[in-house]
Design a protein around this motif. Structure first.
Motif, PDB file in Angstrom:
ATOM      1  N   ARG A   1       0.736  -1.274  -0.057  1.00  0.00           N
ATOM      2  CA  ARG A   1       0.152   0.107   0.013  1.00  0.00           C
ATOM      3  C   ARG A   1       0.939   1.251   0.006  1.00  0.00           C
ATOM      4  O   ARG A   1       2.041   1.301   0.595  1.00  0.00           O
ATOM      5  N   LEU A   2       0.166   2.145  -0.754  1.00  0.00           N
ATOM      6  CA  LEU A   2       0.948   3.642  -0.510  1.00  0.00           C
ATOM      7  C   LEU A   2      -0.079   4.340   0.446  1.00  0.00           C
ATOM      8  O   LEU A   2      -1.174   4.254   0.416  1.00  0.00           O
ATOM      9  N   LEU A   3       0.681   5.238   1.205  1.00  0.00           N
ATOM     10  CA  LEU A   3       0.072   5.880   2.314  1.00  0.00           C
ATOM     11  C   LEU A   3       0.385   7.456   2.321  1.00  0.00           C
ATOM     12  O   LEU A   3       1.660   7.798   2.149  1.00  0.00           O
ATOM     13  N   PRO A   4      -0.545   8.355   2.345  1.00  0.00           N
ATOM     14  CA  PRO A   4      -0.219   9.962   2.253  1.00  0.00           C
ATOM     15  C   PRO A   4       0.549  10.130   3.490  1.00  0.00           C
ATOM     16  O   PRO A   4       0.489   9.744   4.732  1.00  0.00           O
ATOM     17  N   ILE A   5       1.615  10.972   3.368  1.00  0.00           N
ATOM     18  CA  ILE A   5       2.303  11.545   4.569  1.00  0.00           C
ATOM     19  C   ILE A   5       1.717  13.173   4.647  1.00  0.00           C
ATOM     20  O   ILE A   5       1.700  14.034   3.749  1.00  0.00           O
ATOM     21  N   ASP A   6       1.076  13.494   5.476  1.00  0.00           N
ATOM     22  CA  ASP A   6       0.596  14.882   5.676  1.00  0.00           C
ATOM     23  C   ASP A   6       1.557  15.720   6.291  1.00  0.00           C
ATOM     24  O   ASP A   6       2.559  15.528   6.623  1.00  0.00           O
ATOM     25  N   ASP A   7       1.025  17.044   6.454  1.00  0.00           N
ATOM     26  CA  ASP A   7       2.137  18.147   6.893  1.00  0.00           C
ATOM     27  C   ASP A   7       2.838  17.783   8.182  1.00  0.00           C
ATOM     28  O   ASP A   7       4.088  18.242   8.299  1.00  0.00           O
ATOM     29  N   GLU A   8       1.791  17.013   9.220  1.00  0.00           N
ATOM     30  CA  GLU A   8       2.643  16.960  10.587  1.00  0.00           C
ATOM     31  C   GLU A   8       3.530  15.900  10.580  1.00  0.00           C
ATOM     32  O   GLU A   8       4.705  15.817  11.095  1.00  0.00           O
ATOM     33  N   ILE A   9       3.000  14.703  10.055  1.00  0.00           N
ATOM     34  CA  ILE A   9       4.059  13.515   9.752  1.00  0.00           C
ATOM     35  C   ILE A   9       5.417  13.992   9.029  1.00  0.00           C
ATOM     36  O   ILE A   9       6.446  13.582   9.214  1.00  0.00           O
ATOM     37  N   ARG A  10       4.974  14.782   7.852  1.00  0.00           N
ATOM     38  CA  ARG A  10       6.280  15.269   6.950  1.00  0.00           C
ATOM     39  C   ARG A  10       7.295  16.037   8.097  1.00  0.00           C
ATOM     40  O   ARG A  10       8.356  15.807   7.905  1.00  0.00           O
ATOM     41  N   TRP A  11       6.435  16.790   8.656  1.00  0.00           N
ATOM     42  CA  TRP A  11       7.467  17.497   9.828  1.00  0.00           C
ATOM     43  C   TRP A  11       8.044  16.854  10.804  1.00  0.00           C
ATOM     44  O   TRP A  11       9.634  16.966  11.100  1.00  0.00           O
ATOM     45  N   LEU A  12       7.533  15.586  11.249  1.00  0.00           N
ATOM     46  CA  LEU A  12       7.894  14.759  12.305  1.00  0.00           C
ATOM     47  C   LEU A  12       9.339  13.829  11.632  1.00  0.00           C
ATOM     48  O   LEU A  12      10.318  13.928  11.932  1.00  0.00           O
ATOM     49  N   LEU A  13       8.785  13.674  10.383  1.00  0.00           N
ATOM     50  CA  LEU A  13      10.008  12.674   9.703  1.00  0.00           C
ATOM     51  C   LEU A  13      11.055  13.628   9.371  1.00  0.00           C
ATOM     52  O   LEU A  13      12.328  13.139   9.214  1.00  0.00           O
ATOM     53  N   LEU A  14      10.802  14.704   8.852  1.00  0.00           N
ATOM     54  CA  LEU A  14      11.946  15.698   8.376  1.00  0.00           C
ATOM     55  C   LEU A  14      12.990  15.992   9.692  1.00  0.00           C
ATOM     56  O   LEU A  14      13.982  15.822   9.456  1.00  0.00           O
ATOM     57  N   ARG A  15      12.261  16.330  10.810  1.00  0.00           N
ATOM     58  CA  ARG A  15      13.227  16.701  11.849  1.00  0.00           C
ATOM     59  C   ARG A  15      14.114  15.375  12.253  1.00  0.00           C
ATOM     60  O   ARG A  15      15.097  15.521  12.787  1.00  0.00           O
ATOM     61  N   HIS A  16      13.192  13.948  12.063  1.00  0.00           N
ATOM     62  CA  HIS A  16      14.037  13.015  12.660  1.00  0.00           C
ATOM     63  C   HIS A  16      15.361  12.855  11.738  1.00  0.00           C
ATOM     64  O   HIS A  16      16.288  12.614  12.068  1.00  0.00           O
ATOM     65  N   LEU A  17      14.895  12.878  10.371  1.00  0.00           N
ATOM     66  CA  LEU A  17      15.968  12.391   9.391  1.00  0.00           C
ATOM     67  C   LEU A  17      17.018  13.516   9.355  1.00  0.00           C
ATOM     68  O   LEU A  17      18.234  12.856   9.062  1.00  0.00           O
ATOM     69  N   LEU A  18      16.861  14.665   9.679  1.00  0.00           N
ATOM     70  CA  LEU A  18      17.948  15.591   9.580  1.00  0.00           C
ATOM     71  C   LEU A  18      18.720  15.518  10.847  1.00  0.00           C
ATOM     72  O   LEU A  18      19.858  16.079  10.831  1.00  0.00           O
ATOM     73  N   THR A  19      18.212  14.756  11.988  1.00  0.00           N
ATOM     74  CA  THR A  19      19.108  14.288  12.981  1.00  0.00           C
ATOM     75  C   THR A  19      19.394  12.964  13.210  1.00  0.00           C
ATOM     76  O   THR A  19      20.188  12.600  14.278  1.00  0.00           O
TER      77      THR A  19
END
Length: 215
Positions: free
Chosen positions: A79-97
């Motif tokens: 399955r493909l699942l959308p990434i909304d703005d909040e999960i995008r932000w959480l994953l972004l912060r996680h991956l940058l650190t």
């Protein structure tokens, strides 16, 4: 249970938030590869050239792919699942650190920087929500499986999403509601394009402040 102010650890917020909003299992968290998520962010794409390169993503943006044929995923269907703005932000912060090690996994063990285990995912939930939400005489403990229960109840009971579409989001085999289905049940094939707009418009919010989401 509060989320936005309760969990301060970046990695823990990303793990628990992703499970709550995407309905994925602990094993699917452990198996999620950097190539299987697309996040629209130029700096992040430079840091992770493999980001969003899995063929299943195609040209879609802000989306994740969960395969069905990987040990531990237990899904009947990919399955493909959308990434909304909040999960995008959480994953972004996680991956940058995230530690810069040669591992394909989105989430790493905090001790060895290798692939997480489902027990490690459950430990993050316990760190976040116990003892306040540990087991009582009346309630089961809040663990990683809680996210899947919450996700399913929200879409089916609160939002009234069609049963087959909830089954798609969960990675379940689409099946009729009883032992005597109508003939049409054999021809129902929900897909990403059918659920994306509904998901993005109606997914619940953690009320995370996103004022720095573009850093």
């Amino acid at each position: 249970m509060t989320f936005s102010s309760h969990i301060s650890n970046i990695r823990r917020r990303a793990i628990t938030g992703t499970q709550l909003k995407e309905g994925i299992r602990a094993g699917e968290v452990c198996n999620l590869r950097i190539s299987e998520i697309h996040i629209s962010h130029q700096e992040l794409q430079k840091q992770y050239p493999e980001l969003g390169t899995h063929p299943a993503l195609g040209e879609r943006r802000d989306v994740m792919y969960i395969p069905h044929d990987r040990s531990g995923n237990k899904s009947s269907n990919p399955r493909l699942l959308p990434i909304d703005d909040e999960i995008r932000w959480l994953l972004l912060r996680h991956l940058l650190t995230r530690p810069q090690v040669d591992e394909p996994w989105v989430f790493l063990s905090k001790r060895t920087f290798t692939q997480m285990t489902p027990q490690g995912v459950n430990d993050e939930w316990k760190e976040a929500f116990h003892p306040e939400y540990s087991e009582t005489d009346d309630c089961a403990p809040v663990t990683s499986h809680y996210g899947r229960h919450w996700f399913s109840s929200f879409w089916r009971l609160a939002e009234g999403l069609e049963r087959e579409q909830v089954q798609y989001l969960r990675g379940d085999r689409v099946q009729p509601i009883d032992d005597f289905p109508d003939a049409i049940d054999e021809y129902l094939h929900p897909n990403y394009e059918l659920i994306e707009q509904t998901y993005r418009q109606n997914i619940f919010k953690f009320n995370i402040s996103l004022e720095h989401a573009q850093f």
